[in-house]
Scaffold this motif. Structure first.
Motif, PDB file in Angstrom:
ATOM      1  N   ALA A 138      42.473  36.743  30.208  1.00 44.37           N
ATOM      2  CA  ALA A 138      42.284  36.192  31.552  1.00 44.37           C
ATOM      3  C   ALA A 138      43.617  35.717  32.130  1.00 44.37           C
ATOM      4  N   GLY A 139      44.436  35.080  31.300  1.00 45.89           N
ATOM      5  CA  GLY A 139      45.742  34.622  31.772  1.00 45.89           C
ATOM      6  C   GLY A 139      46.646  35.760  32.175  1.00 45.89           C
ATOM      7  N   GLN A 140      46.661  36.838  31.390  1.00 43.39           N
ATOM      8  CA  GLN A 140      47.469  38.006  31.735  1.00 43.39           C
ATOM      9  C   GLN A 140      46.988  38.629  33.040  1.00 43.39           C
ATOM     10  N   ALA A 141      45.674  38.667  33.235  1.00 48.49           N
ATOM     11  CA  ALA A 141      45.138  39.214  34.481  1.00 48.49           C
ATOM     12  C   ALA A 141      45.542  38.353  35.672  1.00 48.49           C
ATOM     13  N   ALA A 142      45.534  37.030  35.494  1.00 47.94           N
ATOM     14  CA  ALA A 142      45.926  36.145  36.587  1.00 47.94           C
ATOM     15  C   ALA A 142      47.368  36.410  37.008  1.00 47.94           C
ATOM     16  N   LEU A 143      48.250  36.600  36.042  1.00 50.76           N
ATOM     17  CA  LEU A 143      49.649  36.905  36.363  1.00 50.76           C
ATOM     18  C   LEU A 143      49.766  38.219  37.117  1.00 50.76           C
ATOM     19  N   PHE A 144      48.980  39.197  36.722  1.00 53.05           N
ATOM     20  CA  PHE A 144      49.031  40.506  37.375  1.00 53.05           C
ATOM     21  C   PHE A 144      48.540  40.431  38.814  1.00 53.05           C
ATOM     22  N   PHE A 145      47.373  39.854  39.032  1.00 48.30           N
ATOM     23  CA  PHE A 145      46.789  39.842  40.371  1.00 48.30           C
ATOM     24  C   PHE A 145      47.507  38.877  41.311  1.00 48.30           C
ATOM     25  N   ALA A 146      48.230  37.926  40.754  1.00 54.15           N
ATOM     26  CA  ALA A 146      48.996  37.012  41.602  1.00 54.15           C
ATOM     27  C   ALA A 146      50.080  37.734  42.392  1.00 54.15           C
ATOM     28  N   GLN A 147      50.476  38.935  41.942  1.00 57.12           N
ATOM     29  CA  GLN A 147      51.457  39.719  42.682  1.00 57.12           C
ATOM     30  C   GLN A 147      50.888  40.237  44.006  1.00 57.12           C
ATOM     31  N   TYR A 148      49.568  40.342  44.090  1.00 55.65           N
ATOM     32  CA  TYR A 148      48.926  40.934  45.257  1.00 55.65           C
ATOM     33  C   TYR A 148      48.128  39.913  46.071  1.00 55.65           C
ATOM     34  N   ALA A 149      47.357  39.096  45.388  1.00 56.69           N
ATOM     35  CA  ALA A 149      46.371  38.244  46.057  1.00 56.69           C
ATOM     36  C   ALA A 149      47.019  37.055  46.763  1.00 56.69           C
ATOM     37  N   ARG A 150      46.305  36.537  47.761  1.00 57.57           N
ATOM     38  CA  ARG A 150      46.741  35.307  48.427  1.00 57.57           C
ATOM     39  C   ARG A 150      46.648  34.148  47.438  1.00 57.57           C
ATOM     40  N   THR A 151      45.514  34.048  46.749  1.00 56.54           N
ATOM     41  CA  THR A 151      45.352  33.036  45.697  1.00 56.54           C
ATOM     42  C   THR A 151      44.611  33.668  44.521  1.00 56.54           C
ATOM     43  N   VAL A 152      44.892  33.162  43.338  1.00 50.37           N
ATOM     44  CA  VAL A 152      44.173  33.540  42.123  1.00 50.37           C
ATOM     45  C   VAL A 152      43.691  32.253  41.469  1.00 50.37           C
ATOM     46  N   THR A 153      42.394  32.174  41.220  1.00 53.13           N
ATOM     47  CA  THR A 153      41.822  30.972  40.619  1.00 53.13           C
ATOM     48  C   THR A 153      41.165  31.323  39.293  1.00 53.13           C
ATOM     49  N   LEU A 154      41.608  30.652  38.240  1.00 54.73           N
ATOM     50  CA  LEU A 154      40.977  30.800  36.930  1.00 54.73           C
ATOM     51  C   LEU A 154      39.811  29.821  36.837  1.00 54.73           C
ATOM     52  N   VAL A 155      38.631  30.356  36.564  1.00 55.15           N
ATOM     53  CA  VAL A 155      37.442  29.525  36.401  1.00 55.15           C
ATOM     54  C   VAL A 155      37.159  29.409  34.909  1.00 55.15           C
ATOM     55  N   VAL A 156      37.336  28.192  34.382  1.00 52.12           N
ATOM     56  CA  VAL A 156      37.282  27.970  32.938  1.00 52.12           C
ATOM     57  C   VAL A 156      36.155  27.009  32.618  1.00 52.12           C
ATOM     58  N   ARG A 157      35.309  27.421  31.699  1.00 50.51           N
ATOM     59  CA  ARG A 157      34.175  26.573  31.350  1.00 50.51           C
ATOM     60  C   ARG A 157      34.598  25.343  30.561  1.00 50.51           C
TER      61      ARG A 157
END
Length: 552
Positions: free
Chosen positions: A381-400
């Motif tokens: 999930a953390g690696q995906a957040a770094l990747f999509f942060a290059q494109y998205a306006r915001t990236v939010t990790l939802v952690v239980r």
């Protein structure tokens, strides 16, 4: 057609002469060594070669050049010779830019200046680049074209399948002019999408992934009926076993249902894998492992769904969904795990239309200027957040959980904290997904406050839990209550061997409750869920297979 070319581009005359000299000394008999003093001159050389039917094996470009730097040059050069391998010449101070180029612009390697001695620091890199170019074949990238709808689940599955199997393609919306022209040329209407048009002009309307795999040249049928070793699963454990098994003389076939690389192949960046201090993408690691397995003549089959495994005397028999079978002396289960479905209202209906499992890197550009949510708190999930942060306006990790520290590596947590458009919401769960044609909003429940809020969401990527999905094994091997396969010491109860065990020895460390059937990687009960450990277990399994074959 003459010799293929190795092109170097550097505005420093001294460096340009030195690299050309070293390249000519090693490769001059088989390759033309060409020099250009600027990026513009380099592009002109490439266009002239293109017009004359020439070939380019490797391009080396200096990072710091006026007007156009090396990264920008290589990005444009890819359009002229897409199959050529690409490397940056760079000083130590610019290694961060070089690493970024490897992960963003698909540069294959970087070389630090100076490269003395070339026998250690230059030639091994060029040898690997030439080998990769030769493995890809001396041809242009096949012009696979896909016509579909942005929010169509079947269209997404085809695009995702091609991307995960590293098959280059071009995408056209069914309502775009070129998409409409392709549909018309194929004699099809909009209802026929997804439409896949191959390089030779064949048009496949609403094809299965197996049909697409065959059309684009992926191997889908075994070459023989009997093998020494059948590996089920194409992730790191399976690929590791394929390389070691085939290199040690075993007749080896790897069978993968979806895409070679498994979940690791989807990772945008792996930074803690031994031997890659600057990190490596899952796609790059998969491509190298696949080529390495092919070098040793291991067969790699895709879109083959294994539905049963049986022991018939000394032979292990694998049955596919189409009813066909292959047999082997030994079998390795390396099927890994799958992400657990997110149980929330609306998620199932919107899966493939804004809700995705895994990183689905094909969706990166489509997430530009949108709000992306990633569900999960582990490394993937953390690696995906770094990747999509290059494109998205915001990236939010939802952690239980209450924090990331218990589930994510420290280096990833530090990287996430340093990026302004990445946010983390702990003790929070997704309880609903909403949208008509595609995902538009999600509902979050904050366990800290007990409040529920609905927020805009362009895309949601789910990375929760792990399920082995081994129900197809039935009762042939012992599994725990979650479906993970017991092996080795875990099969012994008070020192007693498992029921039905017919050998005068204990099970080998990675051997299941059936002699000759082994398990490695995430599917094995008690395994360490890391890429390196999976590769190691795959290699270890081959050693144990040899021991089994020598004295069953």
């Amino acid at each position: 057609m003459g010799k293929p070319a190795i092109l170097t581009v550097d505005d420093d005359p001294g460096v340009s002469r030195a690299v050309a000299r070293d390249l000519r000394r090693r490769y001059g008999e088989e390759y033309r060594i060409l020099r250009a003093a600027s990026a513009a001159e380099g592009l002109e050389v490439l266009r002239e070669l293109k017009l004359r039917g020439g070939r380019v094996a490797v391009m080396l470009a200096d990072y710091r050049m006026p007007q156009m730097n090396g990264i920008e040059f290589l990005e444009q050069a890819m359009d002229v010779f897409p199959q050529a391998r690409r490397a940056l010449l760079t000083a130590y101070a610019d290694t961060d830019a070089a690493i970024s180029a490897i992960n963003v612009v698909d540069v294959d390697h970087y070389l630090l200046k100076p490269w003395d001695p070339p026998e250690e620091k230059l030639y091994p890199v060029i040898d690997a680049l030439i080998e990769a170019w030769q493995e890809a074949g001396d041809r242009e990238v096949e012009d696979i074209r896909v016509v579909g709808h942005r929010w169509s689940v079947p269209s997404f599955k085809i695009r995702d399948f091609l991307a995960r199997n590293l098959v280059p393609y071009r995408w056209f919306g069914a309502d775009e002019p070129e998409g409409l022209r392709l549909l018309e040329a194929a004699g099809r209407g909009p209802e026929s999408v997804p439409l896949v048009v191959t390089a030779d002009g064949a048009a496949l309307a609403q094809p299965t992934t197996a049909e697409v795999a065959e059309a684009v040249g992926l191997s889908t049928a075994p070459g023989r009926d009997f093998y020494d070793l059948v590996i089920i699963g194409g992730g790191p454990a399976g690929l590791g076993a394929a390389v070691y098994g085939a290199s040690e003389g075993l007749r080896t076939v790897l069978v993968e249902k979806r895409a070679i690389g498994g979940q690791a192949g989807q990772s945008s960046r792996i930074e803690n894998y031994l031997g890659f201090p600057d990190g490596v993408s899952g796609a790059q690691l998969t491509e190298r492992a696949r080529r390495q397995a092919g070098k040793f003549e291991a067969e790699l089959l895709t879109t083959k769904d294994v539905v049963s495994l049986a022991a018939r005397g000394p032979a292990k028999v694998i049955t596919f969904a189409d009813g066909s079978e292959i047999s082997a002396h030994a079998v390795l289960l390396a099927t890994g795990v799958a992400y657990r479905p997110l149980e929330a209202a609306g998620v199932a209906e919107l899966t493939g239309r804004g809700v995705y499992y895994g990183s689905a890197s094909t969706e990166g550009p489509a997430c530009r200027d949108t709000d992306v949510y990633i569900v999960g708190g582990a490394n993937s999930a953390g690696q995906a957040a770094l990747f999509f942060a290059q494109y998205a306006r915001t990236v939010t990790l939802v952690v239980r959980g209450a924090s990331l520290e218990s589930s994510m590596s420290y280096y990833l947590i530090q990287q996430l904290a340093a990026i302004d458009n990445i946010h983390v919401r702990t003790r929070t769960q997704v309880v609903g997904a909403h949208g008509d044609e595609h995902l538009a909003e999600i509902t979050l429940n904050d366990d800290k406050t007990g409040t529920t809020t609905t927020v805009p969401c362009g895309s949601m990527f789910v990375f929760i839990g792990a399920e082995p999905r081994t129900d197809w094994l039935g009762d042939i091997v012992a599994r725990d209550d979650r479906g993970f396969v017991f092996t080795g010491p875990d099969l012994l109860t008070d020192g007693k061997r498992p029921r039905g065990w017919d050998r005068d020895r204990d099970p080998f460390y990675l051997e299941s409750s059936v002699p000759g059937i082994f398990a490695a990687g995430d599917v094995r009960a008690g395994s360490v869920k890391r890429v390196a450990s999976a590769v190691g277990e795959g290699a270890m399994a081959v050693t144990l297979v040899h021991r089994y074959l020598e004295a069953p």
